[in-house]
Design a protein around this motif. Sequence first.
Motif, PDB file in Angstrom:
ATOM      1  N   ASP A  65      36.914 -73.387-176.638  1.00 37.12           N
ATOM      2  CA  ASP A  65      37.572 -72.932-177.862  1.00 37.12           C
ATOM      3  C   ASP A  65      38.892 -73.667-178.072  1.00 37.12           C
ATOM      4  O   ASP A  65      39.216 -74.117-179.188  1.00 37.12           O
ATOM      5  CB  ASP A  65      37.806 -71.423-177.765  1.00 37.12           C
ATOM      6  CG  ASP A  65      38.125 -70.800-179.104  1.00 37.12           C
ATOM      7  OD1 ASP A  65      39.324 -70.645-179.393  1.00 37.12           O
ATOM      8  OD2 ASP A  65      37.175 -70.457-179.840  1.00 37.12           O
ATOM      9  N   ILE A 167      35.366 -68.659-183.066  1.00 36.58           N
ATOM     10  CA  ILE A 167      34.041 -69.074-183.527  1.00 36.58           C
ATOM     11  C   ILE A 167      33.384 -67.887-184.210  1.00 36.58           C
ATOM     12  O   ILE A 167      33.363 -66.777-183.685  1.00 36.58           O
ATOM     13  CB  ILE A 167      33.186 -69.554-182.340  1.00 36.58           C
ATOM     14  CG1 ILE A 167      33.800 -70.818-181.731  1.00 36.58           C
ATOM     15  CG2 ILE A 167      31.753 -69.804-182.764  1.00 36.58           C
ATOM     16  CD1 ILE A 167      33.129 -71.273-180.443  1.00 36.58           C
ATOM     17  N   LYS A 179      33.698 -73.126-186.327  1.00 39.03           N
ATOM     18  CA  LYS A 179      35.039 -72.999-185.757  1.00 39.03           C
ATOM     19  C   LYS A 179      36.002 -73.574-186.798  1.00 39.03           C
ATOM     20  O   LYS A 179      35.898 -74.736-187.189  1.00 39.03           O
ATOM     21  CB  LYS A 179      35.125 -73.777-184.451  1.00 39.03           C
ATOM     22  CG  LYS A 179      36.520 -73.916-183.875  1.00 39.03           C
ATOM     23  CD  LYS A 179      36.987 -72.627-183.238  1.00 39.03           C
ATOM     24  CE  LYS A 179      38.338 -72.848-182.543  1.00 39.03           C
ATOM     25  NZ  LYS A 179      38.880 -71.623-181.978  1.00 39.03           N
ATOM     26  N   TYR A 195      36.671 -77.391-190.558  1.00 38.63           N
ATOM     27  CA  TYR A 195      35.811 -76.595-189.679  1.00 38.63           C
ATOM     28  C   TYR A 195      34.782 -77.477-188.981  1.00 38.63           C
ATOM     29  O   TYR A 195      34.479 -78.586-189.430  1.00 38.63           O
ATOM     30  CB  TYR A 195      35.112 -75.467-190.450  1.00 38.63           C
ATOM     31  CG  TYR A 195      34.220 -75.925-191.572  1.00 38.63           C
ATOM     32  CD1 TYR A 195      32.885 -76.284-191.338  1.00 38.63           C
ATOM     33  CD2 TYR A 195      34.691 -75.967-192.884  1.00 38.63           C
ATOM     34  CE1 TYR A 195      32.057 -76.686-192.379  1.00 38.63           C
ATOM     35  CE2 TYR A 195      33.867 -76.355-193.924  1.00 38.63           C
ATOM     36  CZ  TYR A 195      32.548 -76.714-193.674  1.00 38.63           C
ATOM     37  OH  TYR A 195      31.740 -77.113-194.693  1.00 38.63           O
TER      38      TYR A 195
END
Length: 584
Positions: A65, A167, A179, A195
């Motif tokens: 992430d 997400i 994301k 994104y």
Amino acid sequence: MFSSLEKFPLKTILIFLIAILSMNLTYFQHSKVLLNNQQKEKINLVTSTISTELDKQSEVEATYDEMLGHELRTASIAIQKSLHPDFNHVTNEQLVELAQQLNIGGLTLFERRGNEFIGVRSSDPKEIGANSKTWGIVYTAQLQLADRKTVDVGTGLSMENFWSGPIDTASTDETNIRKWGEYYDGTTNYIINPYLNVSSSLEHYREKVGVDVSIHELLDSNKGNLLEIGVLNPEKIFDKGPTPNNREKWYSERLILNGSYTYRDQAEESKLKEALEKKSTVFYNVMINGTNVLKSFTPIETSNLKYKRDDLNKVVMVATDYTQIEKTLQQQFREVFFFMSIVTLLVCTVIIILFSATRKKNEGAVKTVQDVYLDNINSIVQSIKEQRHDIINHITTISWMIKLKKYESLQDYIDPLIQEAKMMDYKIKAVEINIPALSGIIQAKLAQAEVHNIDMQVDFKNMENLRLTTIKTTDLVRILSNLIDNAFDAANELPITERKVTLEGVVQANQLIIKVHNSCNPVSPDIQSRIFESGFSTKTRKNNKGLGLHIIKQLIERYKGSIDFTMQEASVTFSIVIPLKHEK
């Protein structure tokens, strides 16, 4: 027949059966608890495995992430430098081309209109006109960026002029998981919203590693026992109402985070709430589609659950087939019942055998005592007959002396008779013991001594403290009767004037001490050394029914007592010591 049944130990067998039944029920209940605990231990092991995998997955997802967040910030800066600061001078085609150059999924430019943010330019036509006001923390982050504040919404990656959200499912395309990044440095009249499409990468990750793989392996290795494993988002169980913009279909809003959850029941909400409140595992049984299912809920603390409205932890649900335990318990119950039946049958048989043997033994002991009493009663009867004959002779003599007026001679004749009667009465009173059987046997022996012209003296002291059990009383009668008979036999071999037997008894120091002393012919040392040998006897009578000194000694030693003898030139003394039980 009925008297035999009354004597039969039915109460003993009933008590035994109740005891056996209680023990087996206790054992069965213990086995049930043990099997339940083993099943729960297996569930705890499964939960622990999933928890470990969740921790690993959380670390990987957090790293992944963060990496994507940095990538989006770099793309945002490149986009800001490539575009005109006024979106009116930017075309959608420019954004499509720029997204391809930067290798991102796409980008949208949002204009602030009062308290709303509207998509005004986008590489995806679906994004144009989109309003972010229903997007939760995304909208909050955009407000903070527009106000030139550092974004603080409790999740995501926050950097200078930038925030990267979690997400999640695209609101304009529910088939895509994306994301996003949000960038605004105050130099443009729009917020840059790049994104990345991550659906394929997430699917690939879940197929190769992570919690789902572990769940699949656990279910395969525990077929027939483990039914289902699921990692749940508990707020979706509690939240029964509709969510804005159909958000229940969003990736972050899903109920099942990993695994599956088809074994649903009406008690799940209350049990899940209990688990979260206790912060520990909650187990419960429930019937689902005809199957007895043992379910568990276990809260797990992790850092990567997005949109945690109430700061709720993830929950691991494990469902197992409880019918396997029921089958094991049924089999065990059949085995226990069979074992109990066999043991009960064997013990009842043993009790019956012991009862029969004990009854025969007691009947034999009673018969032996009866024989002793019968012998002594016969002696008393014989003594009474002889005394009756003597009394008739005395009365006849006295009658003739009165007729002949031989008064002086009559007085001389009567005086010895009176003295003799007083002496006999004194002897009888001397043996007044609080145990009738013992008193009776001694009085019988006094009568026998009178018949055989034996001078028998009796001296008992402190006998009011004598307490014996029934079996001890009968055995004591047998011992004493045989010792006195032996003394009579030895004394009878002497002239009448030398026949003497003395019986002494005393209770002291919690012991019964009895001594039998009698006159006799001298006994050789050889006989003295063998006097307690088995089968040895000095008696020559063929109808001798005595126990023998060897058996008498064994009988006394059974009660932790002792017997000894001392021999003098013309007499012998047997001494018996028997310990008595303390009275409570």
